[in-house]
Design an enzyme around this catalytic site. Structure first.
Site, PDB file in Angstrom:
ATOM      1  N   TYR A 171       0.830  -1.202   0.000  1.00 16.26           N
ATOM      2  CA  TYR A 171       0.000   0.000   0.000  1.00 16.26           C
ATOM      3  C   TYR A 171       0.867   1.255   0.000  1.00 16.26           C
ATOM      4  O   TYR A 171       0.615   2.204  -0.751  1.00 16.26           O
ATOM      5  CB  TYR A 171      -0.905  -0.035   1.230  1.00 16.26           C
ATOM      6  N   LYS A 175       0.926   4.135  -2.888  1.00 13.95           N
ATOM      7  CA  LYS A 175       0.568   5.520  -2.588  1.00 13.95           C
ATOM      8  C   LYS A 175       1.732   6.477  -2.855  1.00 13.95           C
ATOM      9  O   LYS A 175       1.516   7.632  -3.244  1.00 13.95           O
ATOM     10  CB  LYS A 175       0.105   5.633  -1.137  1.00 13.95           C
TER      11      LYS A 175
END
Length: 305
Positions: A171, A175
């Site tokens: 993640y 991002k």
């Protein structure tokens, strides 16, 4: 409807729940006609249903706004192209793209499967790239035809992408990639009248429920700083023509606080003028490190106390 987005058409991905739903409702409340996209998957990307997107579109219409639902997979070429086509078919134009879709599959790195890595990078990073690519193609064609739009893109990054987050390597990498994509898109698309920014929200969503359970607590009195609706006003402003001149920025948003994030800048430097030996390079680094500004800690890292 009147408002700062009156006459504009906005597509919002991942708009069936949480932040995306809040953004879609807030855009509609400010006059935007909204394409509500959601694949309707579970918190880890499982399953799928058209119901979440349909419910939010129905909710907007019940409040007097205009909205259509789109339940395609925006991490595919077909789904991303269909998102743009849905806006054009329904409303004849597209002015704003809010990229928000995503889910989590958290693991420590040594336990992180390749499939979990690929799935999270796909929905977050590829799921930003493809809608942006197809929207940008439309805006470029409009600009070349003499119909330049005051187009806006709002991407969704995270503190995990800015600082790192233990147990969220996939993640955090996705991002962080979205931040770089935002900077590149802002530079490349300015000639077509497109502004691209990103927000790093802190809010109560299905993802924070899994990662930060304490964030789900709802206060019994006073201001609910973790409500998703707190993030949407900035997103709406960035999505509007009123944000003219603001592009290539990343904003952290939590409760009533907005912070403009500062990216990489050259720090302390040593220049020998010739090639270093390994020992000399190490010594130079040791001398330079004390001159750095103290970095913010990685989320979840031991405090060292």
């Amino acid at each position: 409807m009147t408002g700062i987005c009156a006459g504009r058409v906005a597509a919002v991905t991942g708009a069936g729940r949480g932040l995306g739903r809040a953004h879609a409702l807030a855009l509609a409340a400010e006059g935007a006609r909204v394409v509500v996209n959601d694949l309707g998957v579970g918190p880890g990307g499982e399953g799928g249903s058209a119901d979440p997107a349909r419910r939010v579109a129905d909710e907007i219409r019940a409040l007097g706004g205009e909205a259509v639902a789109h339940s395609g997979d925006i991490a595919t070429t077909e789904g991303a192209a269909a998102l743009v086509a849905t806006a054009l078919d329904a409303y004849g134009r597209l002015d704003t793209l809010v990229n928000n879709a995503g889910f989590l599959r958290d693991r420590m790195l040594v336990n992180l499967d390749e499939d979990d890595w690929d799935a999270v990078l796909r929905v977050h990073l590829k799921g930003h790239f493809l809608p942006l690519k197809h929207a940008a193609g439309y805006w470029r064609a409009e600009s070349k035809a003499g119909r330049a739009r005051r187009a806006r893109v709002v991407n969704t990054t995270s503190g995990a992408g800015l600082l790192g987050s233990v147990g969220q390597g996939n993640y955090a990498a996705a991002k962080a990639g979205i931040v770089a994509l935002t900077l590149v898109a802002a530079a490349e698309l300015a000639r077509y009248g497109v502004q691209v920014n990103a927000v790093a929200p802190a809010a109560r969503t299905r993802m924070t429920e899994r990662t930060f359970p304490d964030a789900m607590a709802v206060p019994t009195t006073g201001f609910d700083a973790m409500a998703p609706e707190n993030v949407s006003p900035l997103v709406v402003w960035l999505a509007s023509a009123d944000s003219a001149g603001v592009s290539g920025e990343v904003f952290e948003v939590e409760g009533g606080r907005i912070t403009v994030m500062e990216g990489w800048h050259p720090g302390p430097t040593a220049d020998k003028g010739h090639r270093w030996t390994p020992a000399e390079a190490g010594g130079a680094v040791r001398d330079l490190l004390p001159g750095l500004r103290e970095p913010a800690p990685v989320y979840g890292a031991p405090s060292g106390d």
